[in-house]
Design a protein around this motif. Structure first.
Motif, PDB file in Angstrom:
ATOM      1  N   HIS A 264       0.823  -1.214   0.002  1.00  0.00           N
ATOM      2  CA  HIS A 264      -0.032   0.024   0.051  1.00  0.00           C
ATOM      3  C   HIS A 264       0.913   1.238  -0.019  1.00  0.00           C
ATOM      4  N   LEU A 265       0.694   2.104  -1.078  1.00  0.00           N
ATOM      5  CA  LEU A 265       1.597   3.321  -1.226  1.00  0.00           C
ATOM      6  C   LEU A 265       0.866   4.521  -1.379  1.00  0.00           C
ATOM      7  N   VAL A 266       0.876   5.537  -0.537  1.00  0.00           N
ATOM      8  CA  VAL A 266       0.065   6.770  -0.518  1.00  0.00           C
ATOM      9  C   VAL A 266       1.046   7.912  -0.390  1.00  0.00           C
ATOM     10  N   ALA A 267       0.655   9.034  -0.860  1.00  0.00           N
ATOM     11  CA  ALA A 267       1.366  10.333  -0.810  1.00  0.00           C
ATOM     12  C   ALA A 267       0.472  11.530  -0.742  1.00  0.00           C
ATOM     13  N   VAL A 268       1.142  12.489  -0.415  1.00  0.00           N
ATOM     14  CA  VAL A 268       0.621  13.942  -0.499  1.00  0.00           C
ATOM     15  C   VAL A 268       1.502  14.720  -1.368  1.00  0.00           C
ATOM     16  N   VAL A 269       1.024  15.327  -2.368  1.00  0.00           N
ATOM     17  CA  VAL A 269       1.381  16.007  -3.406  1.00  0.00           C
ATOM     18  C   VAL A 269       0.921  17.683  -3.165  1.00  0.00           C
ATOM     19  N   ARG A 270       2.019  18.386  -2.951  1.00  0.00           N
ATOM     20  CA  ARG A 270       1.457  19.798  -2.953  1.00  0.00           C
ATOM     21  C   ARG A 270       2.197  20.573  -4.173  1.00  0.00           C
ATOM     22  N   ASP A 271       1.150  21.560  -4.827  1.00  0.00           N
ATOM     23  CA  ASP A 271       1.722  22.163  -5.862  1.00  0.00           C
ATOM     24  C   ASP A 271       2.577  21.509  -6.928  1.00  0.00           C
ATOM     25  N   GLY A 272       2.231  20.236  -7.167  1.00  0.00           N
ATOM     26  CA  GLY A 272       2.860  19.419  -8.100  1.00  0.00           C
ATOM     27  C   GLY A 272       4.274  18.726  -7.634  1.00  0.00           C
ATOM     28  N   GLU A 273       4.574  18.821  -6.207  1.00  0.00           N
ATOM     29  CA  GLU A 273       5.680  18.394  -5.663  1.00  0.00           C
ATOM     30  C   GLU A 273       5.514  17.234  -4.701  1.00  0.00           C
ATOM     31  N   LEU A 274       6.110  16.152  -4.553  1.00  0.00           N
ATOM     32  CA  LEU A 274       5.912  15.194  -3.739  1.00  0.00           C
ATOM     33  C   LEU A 274       6.330  15.451  -2.306  1.00  0.00           C
ATOM     34  N   SER A 275       5.424  15.900  -1.444  1.00  0.00           N
ATOM     35  CA  SER A 275       5.579  16.427  -0.031  1.00  0.00           C
ATOM     36  C   SER A 275       6.264  15.151   0.926  1.00  0.00           C
ATOM     37  N   GLY A 276       5.687  13.985   0.587  1.00  0.00           N
ATOM     38  CA  GLY A 276       5.859  12.834   1.482  1.00  0.00           C
ATOM     39  C   GLY A 276       5.143  11.721   1.150  1.00  0.00           C
ATOM     40  N   TRP A 277       5.466  10.489   1.369  1.00  0.00           N
ATOM     41  CA  TRP A 277       4.573   9.284   1.123  1.00  0.00           C
ATOM     42  C   TRP A 277       4.924   8.118   2.351  1.00  0.00           C
ATOM     43  N   GLY A 278       4.075   7.117   2.194  1.00  0.00           N
ATOM     44  CA  GLY A 278       4.114   6.055   3.292  1.00  0.00           C
ATOM     45  C   GLY A 278       3.799   4.859   2.374  1.00  0.00           C
TER      46      GLY A 278
END
Length: 283
Positions: A195-209
């Motif tokens: 299971h791979l999830v991420a937060v993307v802000r303004d087109g940039e990868l802010s973080g993932w788990g």
């Protein structure tokens, strides 16, 4: 008693799984892996039949040393998946003999050394590894989270991503290197099950788990400029929902990663044990 040392190429997963379960059958919490779980264990941790060895007795596998191949991401060291001896064959020097066979084949591959983890309370095992030449490198914590905290004000949304969406360079996201069972190669080995999830802000990868199906969290990485802004919490909540279990386990969190530990403690995670990562350097 006479023992014969051989690599693991002739053995099916069923036989190796049975040997591993038998070796840990007298532990406080006995190991009871199914063959399917053992095969997943092999894939995740990079098992190599040619670099893994067993000691054979008349009644079957008496001991084993399961190993992978040298890994460039870990200083060209080979990861030891597990070492064990059947209770009826202990104190016969089998681990040392198996290590000798492992080292011979690893030298042929140009390995710089070996690495493994051992529970810090297992003084007997640590003493044995130190006698073999292993030295402690870092302390790793294992934590459990059995209740998800209230999300508070939701400022970010985490969404599913694929492994190809992760950056090649992780230095901006991790303070310390994940242990091999949680590294990029392990995620790739179990790609379809992760299971791979991420937060993307303004087109940039802010973080993932990243989480395994059993609820073990392999990685949570947040870009340094985006920390303390709710990104990690959004990822944690998304992983909880994706896994669908009643608890999450965080395996091998470097105790020097104080920010990660503070984040997990604030979320309610409790440490259940610690492990020492140990290295053996080859000449």
């Amino acid at each position: 008693m006479t023992y014969r040392i051989t690599d693991c190429r002739p053995f099916e997963p069923q036989a190796l799984c049975a040997a591993m379960n038998a070796a840990f059958s007298d532990y406080v919490i006995p190991l009871n892996l199914s063959v399917g779980q053992f095969e997943e264990f092999q894939q995740q941790r990079g098992f190599s039949a040619e670099q893994s060895f067993v000691a054979l007795a008349d009644d079957g596998i008496a001991a084993f040393w399961f190993s992978g191949v040298p890994m460039a991401a870990y200083g060209n060291r080979a990861y030891t998946l597990s070492v064990g001896t059947h209770p009826g064959h202990r104190r016969n020097g089998l681990s040392r003999r198996l290590l000798g066979a492992v080292l011979e084949t690893q030298r042929d591959l140009g390995a710089a050394g070996l690495q493994l983890e051992v529970i810090t309370d297992n003084r007997q095992a640590i003493t044995a590894y130190e006698a073999f030449g292993f030295r402690r490198q870092r302390r790793l914590g294992v934590l459990k989270l059995d209740a998800l905290p209230a999300p508070g004000v939701v400022t970010h949304a985490a969404r599913p991503i694929g492994l190809d969406d992760l950056p090649d360079l992780e230095d901006d996201y991790f303070d310390t290197m994940p242990s091999p069972q949680n590294g990029r190669a392990a995620l790739k080995a179990l790609n379809s099950a992760v299971h791979l999830v991420a937060v993307v802000r303004d087109g940039e990868l802010s973080g993932w788990g990243a989480a395994y199906p059993d609820g073990a969290i392999a990685q949570i990485g947040v870009r340094k400029p985006d920390r303390r802004q709710g990104v990690g919490s959004a990822i944690l909540h998304a992983l909880w929902q994706a896994v669908g279990r009643k608890e999450l386990t965080f395996v091998n969190v470097d105790t020097d990663a104080t920010g990660v530990h503070a984040f997990l403690r604030k979320a309610g995670a409790r440490e259940v044990l610690q492990q020492d990562e140990m290295w053996l350097d080859l000449d």
